[in-house]
Design a protein around this motif. Sequence first.
Motif, PDB file in Angstrom:
ATOM      1  N   ILE A  24      22.316   1.300  -2.418  1.00 24.53           N
ATOM      2  CA  ILE A  24      21.636   0.463  -1.408  1.00 24.53           C
ATOM      3  C   ILE A  24      20.441   0.985  -0.924  1.00 24.53           C
ATOM      4  CG2 ILE A  24      22.151  -1.113   0.600  1.00 24.53           C
ATOM      5  CD1 ILE A  24      24.997  -0.989   0.112  1.00 24.53           C
ATOM      6  N   MET A  25      19.295   0.680  -1.529  1.00 20.97           N
ATOM      7  CA  MET A  25      18.005   1.266  -0.899  1.00 20.97           C
ATOM      8  C   MET A  25      17.438   0.778   0.432  1.00 20.97           C
ATOM      9  SD  MET A  25      16.494   1.275  -4.694  1.00 20.97           S
ATOM     10  CE  MET A  25      16.296  -0.671  -4.652  1.00 20.97           C
ATOM     11  N   ASP A  26      17.842   1.627   1.384  1.00 19.71           N
ATOM     12  CA  ASP A  26      17.861   0.739   2.821  1.00 19.71           C
ATOM     13  C   ASP A  26      16.706   2.076   3.654  1.00 19.71           C
ATOM     14  OD1 ASP A  26      18.165  -0.866   4.852  1.00 19.71           O
ATOM     15  OD2 ASP A  26      20.130   0.120   5.671  1.00 19.71           O
ATOM     16  N   GLY A  27      16.008   1.249   4.494  1.00 22.50           N
ATOM     17  CA  GLY A  27      15.232   2.016   5.661  1.00 22.50           C
ATOM     18  C   GLY A  27      13.586   2.106   5.185  1.00 22.50           C
ATOM     19  N   ASN A  28      13.372   1.221   4.380  1.00 20.01           N
ATOM     20  CA  ASN A  28      11.720   1.351   4.055  1.00 20.01           C
ATOM     21  C   ASN A  28      10.889   0.733   5.484  1.00 20.01           C
ATOM     22  OD1 ASN A  28      12.563   1.737   1.423  1.00 20.01           O
ATOM     23  ND2 ASN A  28      11.758  -0.414   0.667  1.00 20.01           N
ATOM     24  N   GLY A  29      11.530  -0.206   5.913  1.00 23.39           N
ATOM     25  CA  GLY A  29      10.845  -0.631   6.979  1.00 23.39           C
ATOM     26  C   GLY A  29      10.800   0.416   8.268  1.00 23.39           C
ATOM     27  N   ARG A  30      12.076   1.314   8.637  1.00 22.84           N
ATOM     28  CA  ARG A  30      12.061   2.075   9.476  1.00 22.84           C
ATOM     29  C   ARG A  30      11.071   3.405   9.219  1.00 22.84           C
ATOM     30  NH1 ARG A  30      18.290   1.991   9.845  1.00 22.84           N
ATOM     31  NH2 ARG A  30      17.967   0.670   8.047  1.00 22.84           N
ATOM     32  N   TRP A  31      11.286   3.622   8.078  1.00 20.36           N
ATOM     33  CA  TRP A  31      10.186   4.815   7.458  1.00 20.36           C
ATOM     34  C   TRP A  31       8.963   4.628   7.725  1.00 20.36           C
ATOM     35  CZ3 TRP A  31       6.374   5.188   4.060  1.00 20.36           C
ATOM     36  CH2 TRP A  31       5.928   6.356   3.596  1.00 20.36           C
ATOM     37  N   PRO A  38       2.535  -0.239   8.327  1.00 19.73           N
ATOM     38  CA  PRO A  38       2.960  -1.568   8.285  1.00 19.73           C
ATOM     39  C   PRO A  38       4.190  -1.534   7.317  1.00 19.73           C
ATOM     40  CG  PRO A  38       0.986  -1.353   6.854  1.00 19.73           C
ATOM     41  CD  PRO A  38       1.187  -0.016   7.655  1.00 19.73           C
ATOM     42  N   ARG A  39       5.266  -2.529   7.403  1.00 18.28           N
ATOM     43  CA  ARG A  39       6.456  -2.535   6.537  1.00 18.28           C
ATOM     44  C   ARG A  39       6.080  -2.575   5.046  1.00 18.28           C
ATOM     45  NH1 ARG A  39      10.970  -3.922   8.641  1.00 18.28           N
ATOM     46  NH2 ARG A  39      11.880  -4.868   6.614  1.00 18.28           N
ATOM     47  N   ALA A  40       4.795  -2.966   4.574  1.00 17.00           N
ATOM     48  CA  ALA A  40       4.568  -2.885   3.130  1.00 17.00           C
ATOM     49  C   ALA A  40       4.309  -1.454   2.812  1.00 17.00           C
ATOM     50  CB  ALA A  40       3.154  -3.917   3.205  1.00 17.00           C
ATOM     51  N   ALA A  41       3.905  -0.597   3.652  1.00 18.88           N
ATOM     52  CA  ALA A  41       3.778   0.520   3.338  1.00 18.88           C
ATOM     53  C   ALA A  41       5.104   1.273   2.835  1.00 18.88           C
ATOM     54  CB  ALA A  41       2.934   1.604   4.100  1.00 18.88           C
ATOM     55  N   GLY A  42       6.243   1.061   3.454  1.00 20.82           N
ATOM     56  CA  GLY A  42       7.534   1.314   3.385  1.00 20.82           C
ATOM     57  C   GLY A  42       8.139   1.069   1.905  1.00 20.82           C
ATOM     58  N   HIS A  43       7.720  -0.431   1.800  1.00 19.55           N
ATOM     59  CA  HIS A  43       8.067  -1.085   0.348  1.00 19.55           C
ATOM     60  C   HIS A  43       7.524  -0.283  -0.745  1.00 19.55           C
ATOM     61  CE1 HIS A  43      10.554  -3.588   2.618  1.00 19.55           C
ATOM     62  NE2 HIS A  43       9.543  -4.576   3.103  1.00 19.55           N
ATOM     63  N   LYS A  44       6.283  -0.108  -0.434  1.00 16.00           N
ATOM     64  CA  LYS A  44       5.562   0.687  -1.770  1.00 16.00           C
ATOM     65  C   LYS A  44       5.935   2.129  -1.636  1.00 16.00           C
ATOM     66  CE  LYS A  44       0.766   1.865  -2.830  1.00 16.00           C
ATOM     67  NZ  LYS A  44      -0.729   1.845  -2.835  1.00 16.00           N
TER      68      LYS A  44
END
Length: 252
Positions: A24-31, A38-44
């Motif tokens: 479960i790949m979690d934590g992109n937004g908090r990273w 921005p959240r997009a940077a976490g997803h990238k």
Amino acid sequence: MADRSKSPDGVLSAPLSPRHVAIIMDGNGRWAAERGLPRAAGHKAGVEAVRRTVKAAIELSIPCLTLYSFSSENWSRPRDEIDYLMGLMKRFIRGDLAELHQNNVKILVIGERSDIDQEMLALIDEACDLTRDNTRLTLTIAFNYGARNEITRAAQRLAEDVAAGRLSPSEITVDHFRLALDTGDLPDPDMLIRTSGERRLSNFLLWQSAYTELVFLDAYWPDFGRELLIEAITQYNSRERRFGGLPSRSTA
């Protein structure tokens, strides 16, 4: 209990790997938030973690890797974030498919196909068709996936078989149900990892994880890679899997 041993140069080798690792790949937004991004940077950054993890799985001879990329509940997120995630998925397939195929990786995509645009469906079908005979690693992407939905669809398939006279209710076994699931051709996960410190399954592989070892890591997904995968596998190897029975060495 398996453990790591030292190679001739004194460096610790990787622990023995499980057959099937689910994440479960979690934590992109908090990273991203902790870095003022921005959240997009976490997803990238999360996509880069996917690439590192796939490479590590190949190096560690893990036969099956399943990643929870987009849940059926994620449609409630803001539209611009959903569009960005869809774009990332498309770019990942277009940009990485040739290399994955060259590395003998088989791609499977599980989940509900409704609500997915035709361009995405075509890319998914292309990736699965091109790599269907590959054998080094089965990379399963859970996309628009929810375990309750998967279990419901499996029950519907069996009900259709009963209605058509191909199967009677009394003939339905655990194996019938397992094969009706999206993961019917895969072994159950030996280990399920969740990053970011959260400790729940979030509607992921509920049937398949009945006896799976759960490993929860505090690191956010964008920081994941070979080192943390080995840390999780080391935890896995320190446990004794009993499947409801007694340890084999027990005299009780």
